[in-house]
Design a protein around this motif. Structure first.
Motif, PDB file in Angstrom:
ATOM      1  N   TRP A  49      -5.613  -7.608  -7.275  1.00  0.00           N
ATOM      2  CA  TRP A  49      -4.523  -7.243  -6.519  1.00  0.00           C
ATOM      3  C   TRP A  49      -4.562  -5.452  -6.701  1.00  0.00           C
ATOM      4  CZ3 TRP A  49      -0.128  -9.577  -4.943  1.00  0.00           C
ATOM      5  CH2 TRP A  49      -0.067 -10.931  -5.555  1.00  0.00           C
ATOM      6  N   ALA A  99      -2.763  -2.397  -5.194  1.00  0.00           N
ATOM      7  CA  ALA A  99      -1.586  -1.691  -4.884  1.00  0.00           C
ATOM      8  C   ALA A  99      -1.962  -0.340  -4.568  1.00  0.00           C
ATOM      9  CB  ALA A  99      -0.444  -1.254  -5.877  1.00  0.00           C
ATOM     10  N   TYR A 118       0.850  -7.182   1.717  1.00  0.00           N
ATOM     11  CA  TYR A 118       2.408  -7.019   1.745  1.00  0.00           C
ATOM     12  C   TYR A 118       2.824  -5.401   1.940  1.00  0.00           C
ATOM     13  CZ  TYR A 118       1.999 -11.404  -0.699  1.00  0.00           C
ATOM     14  OH  TYR A 118       1.590 -12.894  -0.806  1.00  0.00           O
ATOM     15  N   LYS A 137       6.400  -3.035   3.141  1.00  0.00           N
ATOM     16  CA  LYS A 137       7.841  -2.435   2.497  1.00  0.00           C
ATOM     17  C   LYS A 137       8.623  -3.491   2.734  1.00  0.00           C
ATOM     18  CE  LYS A 137       9.411   0.036   6.616  1.00  0.00           C
ATOM     19  NZ  LYS A 137       8.416  -0.818   7.513  1.00  0.00           N
ATOM     20  N   ASP A 197       1.860   2.089   2.929  1.00  0.00           N
ATOM     21  CA  ASP A 197       1.555   1.642   1.763  1.00  0.00           C
ATOM     22  C   ASP A 197       1.571   0.061   1.824  1.00  0.00           C
ATOM     23  OD1 ASP A 197       2.207   4.323   0.035  1.00  0.00           O
ATOM     24  OD2 ASP A 197       4.081   3.984   1.420  1.00  0.00           O
ATOM     25  N   THR A 203       0.157  -3.406  -0.411  1.00  0.00           N
ATOM     26  CA  THR A 203      -0.428  -4.198  -1.338  1.00  0.00           C
ATOM     27  C   THR A 203      -1.633  -5.378  -0.905  1.00  0.00           C
ATOM     28  OG1 THR A 203       1.479  -3.932  -2.834  1.00  0.00           O
ATOM     29  CG2 THR A 203       0.112  -5.372  -3.553  1.00  0.00           C
ATOM     30  N   VAL A 213       2.784   3.381  -6.147  1.00  0.00           N
ATOM     31  CA  VAL A 213       2.941   2.080  -5.347  1.00  0.00           C
ATOM     32  C   VAL A 213       3.169   1.269  -6.248  1.00  0.00           C
ATOM     33  CG1 VAL A 213       2.143   0.749  -3.607  1.00  0.00           C
ATOM     34  CG2 VAL A 213       1.787   3.369  -3.484  1.00  0.00           C
ATOM     35  N   PHE A 250       4.213  -3.437  -6.815  1.00  0.00           N
ATOM     36  CA  PHE A 250       4.500  -4.683  -6.280  1.00  0.00           C
ATOM     37  C   PHE A 250       4.727  -5.727  -7.062  1.00  0.00           C
ATOM     38  CE2 PHE A 250       2.988  -8.616  -4.618  1.00  0.00           C
ATOM     39  CZ  PHE A 250       3.721  -8.953  -3.256  1.00  0.00           C
ATOM     40  N   THR A 252       6.517  -4.365  -1.230  1.00  0.00           N
ATOM     41  CA  THR A 252       5.526  -3.032  -1.710  1.00  0.00           C
ATOM     42  C   THR A 252       6.613  -1.818  -1.943  1.00  0.00           C
ATOM     43  OG1 THR A 252       3.636  -3.815  -0.651  1.00  0.00           O
ATOM     44  CG2 THR A 252       3.872  -1.262  -1.207  1.00  0.00           C
ATOM     45  N   THR A 253       6.695  -1.104  -2.799  1.00  0.00           N
ATOM     46  CA  THR A 253       7.530  -0.241  -2.786  1.00  0.00           C
ATOM     47  C   THR A 253       6.887   1.220  -3.452  1.00  0.00           C
ATOM     48  OG1 THR A 253       9.445  -1.325  -3.900  1.00  0.00           O
ATOM     49  CG2 THR A 253       9.477   0.645  -4.351  1.00  0.00           C
TER      50      THR A 253
END
Length: 510
Positions: free
Chosen positions: A179, A181, A210, A212, A246, A248, A299, A301, A336-337
């Protein structure tokens, strides 16, 4: 009992006397005695994979190999790095234009430029240098006394162009899931995910992105074949038409195994390697944010179906504090935040600590860190990482320009830090440190006496709570404050081996 059976038993008995033949005992019945604990022994082989460092003709790359001295090892060992092939996803060699027939691979075949790195014994780092754009990905194997805790650092300087700056990564072991991010498909970014297959059979890999709003639909990232002993760089922007700042990245391996790393190159903010986040967990630690960071972007996820509510804390030298305006973070499942924390460290050493508000929800995370201002900015990435565990090492340190950050988020801990002998001379030295609970310390790490060349740092927790660490390298390139950060998870130098006893009765059972 016939003559054949008696002969077989006699032969096996003789073999047991010579070779120490053993069989595992069955578990003891409850109350029959104390169960035996598996011993931890040094590993006998390690595999590390180094991604292709750069496509820049002015790139200067250094590889540093190091194995810490381990108890329980004896005899000789061997470690070597060999060039991997670069192929397109359909298995054909990539062309001179840097693209295969499927258009996925953004780089051409690279066979030349592999460095010569030949370690002789544990405890002393060995370096090798290359220049230009012809350095291939490398596949490394260490055996015997050189295997436990083997680490290889890949450090590249690029003075100009997209992604200019200091790019560093620790060469990684193959696995089946990763993963990332903090990647991006924005117009200002050129991000590649590098896949390297060390094995004799092909690996089949799926790449999912992935943004937002959730999954970025694409069938191009499904079923990518990475040929044996080869490396495949995939340009993320070829997997989707969406331009997301942004992203992931999830790398899942259907068959085989690979090593994966993301190379993030920005038109204005330089570039660096983005290492994978530690496995999804409800609480995460992102250690070693430089004290002079001018911008920190978090960032996160959530891979599962439930949203995550997190408490965001900064572990500073004096304790944990709450970043103003960013006390909590809500991360929607599958989306994704990102949140900009600004100059959150404010001139002090710092590490981000993410903990669940109520119910723990596993997630992954990373931060992008920027140093400098205006046209003289450079960026690096720090993923959430696992604790040091038993031991961790990091190579390619110099007398100047090295910062070691240690954090103990849960409770006070004592660690021993050992500076190895230098690559060209010097005597190893050790020093102990106490890290107060909830704090991050940029420790005054020891350096070898009479240092010549570069050296490695080894961190070993001695007592107390878990310790997380990161090492920063910094230099100045054409006025740019170039830097790179590598985290310090456990080096996996030992493996649990169940205790076994000789038991020839298994040969008599029908």
């Amino acid at each position: 009992m016939n003559r054949t059976t008696l002969s077989l038993i006699a032969a096996v008995t003789a073999l047991a006397a010579v070779t120490g033949f053993a069989a595992l005992d069955a578990p003891e019945a409850s109350g029959s005695g104390t169960a035996k604990t598996a011993a931890r022994l040094p590993v006998e082989q390690s595999r590390l994979l180094c991604p292709e460092p750069s496509t820049s003709d002015i790139a200067d790359t250094t590889y540093t190999s190091f194995t810490p001295v381990s108890k329980g090892t004896s005899g000789s060992g061997k470690a070597q790095l060999a060039a991997a092939l670069a192929q397109s996803a359909d298995g054909t060699d990539t062309g001179k234009d840097g693209k295969g027939k499927d258009g996925k691979s953004g780089k051409g075949q690279k066979q030349s430029g592999a460095p010569t790195v030949t370690p002789k014994a544990p405890g002393t780092p060995v370096t090798g240098d290359t220049t230009g754009a012809d350095t291939p990905a490398l596949i490394g194997t260490a055996t015997g006394s050189l295997a436990p805790g083997w680490t290889v650092q890949e450090t590249t300087q690029v003075a100009a162009g997209a992604g200019r700056g200091l790019l560093g990564t620790g060469c990684s072991a193959p696995d089946t899931e990763f993963w990332f991010a903090g990647a991006s498909t924005a117009a200002s970014r050129t991000d590649y995910v590098h896949l390297t297959n060390p094995d004799d059979s092909a690996a089949v890999v799926d790449i999912e992105l992935y943004g937002k709003d959730g999954s970025l639909k694409s069938t191009v990232g499904e079923g990518i074949t990475v040929q044996p002993h080869s490396s495949e760089p995939i340009l993320l922007s070829t997997l989707t038409g969406a331009q997301e700042p942004d992203v992931t990245v999830h790398v899942g391996v259907r068959s085989g195994r690979v090593a994966a790393a993301v190379q993030a190159l920005d038109d204005k903010l330089g570039g660096d390697w983005l290492a994978p986040s530690t496995d999804p967990a409800g609480s995460l630690v992102l250690p070693g944010i430089p004290k002079d960071a001018t911008d920190v972007r978090l960032v996160a996820f959530v891979p599962g179906d439930n949203d995550a509510d997190l408490k965001v804390r900064l572990a500073s030298p004096s304790g944990q504090i709450t970043p103003a305006g960013n006390e909590t973070l809500h991360v929607k499942a599958g989306m994704t935040t990102a949140v900009d924390l600004g100059d959150v460290t404010r001139g002090e050493a710092g590490s981000l600590v993410l903990t669940p508000g109520d119910t723990p929800v596993p997630l992954v995370a990373a931060v992008r860190v920027v140093r400098g201002k205006g046209a003289q900015q450079e960026s690096a990435f720090i993923p959430a990482t696992a604790p040091v565990g038993t031991r961790a090492s990091v190579a390619d340190n110099s007398a100047k320009g090295t910062t070691l950050a240690l954090t103990a988020p849960d409770g006070t801990a004592t660690v021993r830090v050992t500076a190895s002998a230098g690559s060209d001379g010097g005597t190893a030295m050790s020093k102990e440190y106490t890290i107060k609970g909830g704090t991050t310390q940029n420790v005054d790490a020891p350096a070898p006496s009479g240092l010549k060349g570069t050296y490695a740092l080894t961190v070993e927790p001695l007592s107390g709570g878990p310790v997380y660490g990161a090492r920063e390298l910094r230099t100045t390139l054409e006025g740019v404050p170039a830097f790179t950060v590598q985290t310090l998870p456990d080096d996996r130098g030992t493996v649990a081996v169940p205790e076994a006893d000789q038991d020839l009765s298994v040969l008599l059972k029908k």
